[in-house]
Design a protein around this motif. Structure first.
Motif, short mmCIF file in Angstrom:
data_model
loop_
_atom_site.label_atom_id
_atom_site.label_comp_id
_atom_site.label_asym_id
_atom_site.label_seq_id
_atom_site.Cartn_x
_atom_site.Cartn_y
_atom_site.Cartn_z
N VAL A 178 40.52 -26.43 -37.86
CA VAL A 178 39.68 -27.21 -36.95
C VAL A 178 39.97 -26.48 -35.76
O VAL A 178 39.33 -25.41 -34.79
N GLU A 179 41.59 -26.52 -35.60
CA GLU A 179 41.97 -25.92 -33.77
C GLU A 179 41.33 -23.98 -33.82
O GLU A 179 40.86 -23.81 -32.86
N ARG A 180 41.01 -23.52 -34.74
CA ARG A 180 40.41 -21.85 -34.96
C ARG A 180 38.97 -21.92 -34.78
O ARG A 180 39.03 -21.26 -33.98
N ALA A 181 38.42 -22.95 -35.43
CA ALA A 181 36.88 -23.12 -35.18
C ALA A 181 36.63 -23.55 -33.18
O ALA A 181 35.89 -23.07 -32.96
N ILE A 182 37.39 -23.87 -32.83
CA ILE A 182 37.15 -24.89 -31.63
C ILE A 182 37.52 -23.05 -30.77
O ILE A 182 36.90 -23.67 -29.94
N SER A 183 38.44 -22.78 -30.39
CA SER A 183 38.35 -21.82 -29.79
C SER A 183 37.45 -21.04 -30.54
O SER A 183 37.13 -20.26 -28.88
N ASP A 184 37.69 -20.60 -31.28
CA ASP A 184 36.41 -19.12 -31.85
C ASP A 184 35.60 -19.39 -31.39
O ASP A 184 34.19 -18.25 -30.79
N PHE A 185 34.68 -20.40 -31.30
CA PHE A 185 33.10 -21.02 -30.70
C PHE A 185 33.11 -21.72 -29.82
O PHE A 185 33.05 -21.93 -29.24
N ASP A 186 34.54 -21.56 -28.91
CA ASP A 186 34.51 -22.20 -27.31
C ASP A 186 33.82 -23.50 -27.65
O ASP A 186 32.82 -24.21 -27.18
N MET A 187 34.30 -24.83 -28.36
CA MET A 187 33.76 -25.75 -28.91
C MET A 187 33.39 -27.29 -27.83
O MET A 187 32.65 -27.77 -27.07
N MET A 188 34.94 -26.96 -26.87
CA MET A 188 35.31 -28.08 -26.21
C MET A 188 36.03 -28.08 -25.45
O MET A 188 37.59 -26.13 -25.49
N GLN A 189 36.84 -28.57 -24.43
CA GLN A 189 38.12 -27.85 -23.46
C GLN A 189 39.29 -29.78 -23.92
O GLN A 189 38.30 -30.83 -24.20
N PRO A 190 40.12 -29.74 -23.49
CA PRO A 190 41.06 -31.01 -24.03
C PRO A 190 40.93 -31.98 -23.17
O PRO A 190 41.06 -32.77 -22.98
N GLU A 191 40.16 -32.02 -21.71
CA GLU A 191 39.68 -32.71 -21.01
C GLU A 191 38.76 -33.18 -21.52
O GLU A 191 38.01 -34.59 -21.21
N ASP A 192 37.57 -32.64 -22.58
CA ASP A 192 35.87 -33.35 -22.69
C ASP A 192 36.53 -35.48 -23.30
O ASP A 192 37.33 -34.55 -24.17
N ARG A 193 35.25 -35.92 -22.49
CA ARG A 193 35.37 -37.52 -23.94
C ARG A 193 34.54 -36.73 -25.19
O ARG A 193 33.05 -36.35 -24.92
N ILE A 194 34.73 -36.89 -26.41
CA ILE A 194 34.08 -36.29 -27.79
C ILE A 194 33.38 -37.62 -27.61
O ILE A 194 33.70 -38.81 -27.80
N LEU A 195 31.91 -37.27 -28.92
CA LEU A 195 32.00 -38.90 -29.22
C LEU A 195 31.30 -38.05 -30.96
O LEU A 195 31.11 -36.42 -30.84
N VAL A 196 31.46 -38.34 -31.76
CA VAL A 196 32.11 -38.31 -33.12
C VAL A 196 31.08 -38.89 -33.89
O VAL A 196 30.80 -40.14 -34.02
N ALA A 197 29.90 -38.34 -34.61
CA ALA A 197 28.97 -39.10 -35.25
C ALA A 197 29.70 -39.72 -36.74
O ALA A 197 29.61 -38.24 -37.31
N VAL A 198 30.11 -40.38 -36.82
CA VAL A 198 30.44 -40.90 -38.02
C VAL A 198 29.23 -41.38 -39.23
O VAL A 198 29.41 -43.08 -38.57
N SER A 199 29.58 -41.29 -40.30
CA SER A 199 28.55 -41.58 -41.80
C SER A 199 29.72 -42.58 -42.52
O SER A 199 29.26 -43.25 -43.64
N GLY A 200 30.79 -42.55 -42.32
CA GLY A 200 31.83 -42.75 -43.63
C GLY A 200 31.77 -41.99 -44.53
O GLY A 200 33.19 -42.60 -45.53
N GLY A 201 31.38 -41.27 -44.89
CA GLY A 201 31.69 -40.56 -45.44
C GLY A 201 33.53 -39.11 -45.70
O GLY A 201 33.58 -39.93 -43.84
#
Ligand code: AMP
Ligand code: FES
Ligand code: ZN
Ligand code: ZN
Length: 337
Positions: A34-57
């Motif tokens: 997950v760390e690698r995906a975040i850094s390879d694709f520049d997904m987010m910054q440590p200070e970002d506020r994140i909203l995760v869409a959760v289905s319960g799966g």
């Protein structure tokens, strides 16, 4: 079977990585991916506020847990879709996870209910709009994800799409040479024109790996698939890719990541053409009902709600959207059939 790292008893074999892992090192492996995906694709910054869409799966609970474990400030968003027992049960899993992680990780769960808040459910909405349930569901979720992320002031919206999901969508789009969808099939869609940034941090993990992560981490998730998805084309594509993967481990990841490395740019949309639903290519302007960016006067979501006989919540003000640029493709359409 021994763990590649500590030589202790392994609980999972990963032929694609030519490795076996014990629970502790498997958890670390998932976190690293997950760390690698975040850094390879520049997904987010440590200070970002994140909203995760959760289905319960498994996928969405795994990604929420992994992001919290990596120190991100991540809240959850659950949408009750009104699909009978399936929705009642799935909400319970999302709520339980949120309760368990409210302290000390500070995670909170935002809930939206299609029936209570908008007056329709997915089976009824699909019938009224003459869409397949998955299409009505995808449209509703995309709209509500965007809206909740922007209204809540989140920097990034995360979904639990994994490698199997992305490879299956790619497979379907290649089978039909859906070039407009291919050009947008990236694990990051930047924020633009009234849409939030959207990312898929699980693209380096397979479905089997996210299920194993939940099991070794003690995360209780809904195992059942959505009853409306039976016969869905993507399930067939996943099975086909799994057969290939068994004979040739690593094929699925190669197919997807080589596409991102070597081909996706070739399908970049022409500026000023196309939109998410491909219904009406043209300019993006605020929806007359809800203010979301759309290429038609009333957006596809508001049309679906109207046809289904529902209405938006009374307290929902039309969201004024400042559109930086008129025209151009809606960047948020999930490439799909
Ligand atoms: P699906 O469209 O069911 O393949 O789900 C893809 C992703 O959408 C999941 O991994 C979640 O991140 C998100 N998602 C699916 N269903 C819901 C829901 N009912 N509420 C919130 N997020 C969802
Ligand atoms: Fe959307 Fe099943 S979860 S139709
Ligand atoms: Zn180990
Ligand atoms: Zn609208």
């Amino acid at each position: 079977m021994k763990c590649r790292v500590c030589r202790g008893p392994a609980v999972i074999d990963l032929p694609r990585h030519n490795a076996n892992f014990c629970p502790e090192h498997f958890t670390r492996f998932c976190r690293d991916q997950v760390e690698r995906a975040i850094s390879d694709f520049d997904m987010m910054q440590p200070e970002d506020r994140i909203l995760v869409a959760v289905s319960g799966g498994k996928d969405s609970l795994a990604v929420w847990d992994l992001l919290l474990g990596l120190g991100y400030a991540a809240d959850g968003l659950y949408i009750g879709l009104g699909i009978g027992d399936y929705s009642d049960t799935s909400g319970g899993y999302a709520r339980r996870f949120a309760q368990q992680h409210a302290e000390p990780r500070g995670a909170k769960l935002i809930e939206i209910d299609l029936v209570d808040d908008y007056g329709y459910d997915i089976p009824g909405g699909a019938r009224a709009a003459r869409r397949t349930p998955c299409s009505a569901c995808g449209l509703s979720k995309r709209h509500l994800f965007d809206r909740a992320a922007l209204d809540g002031g989140y920097d990034v919206l995360v979904t639990g799409h994994n490698l199997d999901d992305e490879a299956a969508v790619l497979f379907g789009n290649v089978l039909r040479w859906q070039t407009d969808y291919l050009g947008r099939q990236r694990p990051v869609l930047p924020a633009r024109d009234g849409f939030p940034r959207k990312v898929k941090p699980l693209v380096r993990l397979s479905e089997r790996e996210t299920a194993a992560y939940c099991i070794v981490s003690g995360i209780d998730y809904l195992v059942d698939e959505c009853p409306m998805s039976a016969g869905n084309k993507h399930l067939g594509y996943k099975e086909a890719l799994n057969e290939i993967e068994v004979r040739s481990p690593g094929s699925k990841a190669d197919f997807y990541f080589s596409f991102l490395r070597r081909a996706v740019d070739r399908f970049a949309p022409e500026p000023g053409t196309g939109d998410a639903d491909r219904a009406d290519p043209g300019v993006l302007a605020p929806c007359a009902r809800c203010g979301s960016p759309t290429s038609t006067e009333v957006c596809a979501f508001c049309r679906l709600v109207e046809r289904a006989g529902g209405s938006p919540p009374d307290d929902t003000p039309a969201r004024p959207v400042t559109l930086g640029r008129r025209g151009g493709p809606d960047p948020t359409g999930t490439p799909s059939p």
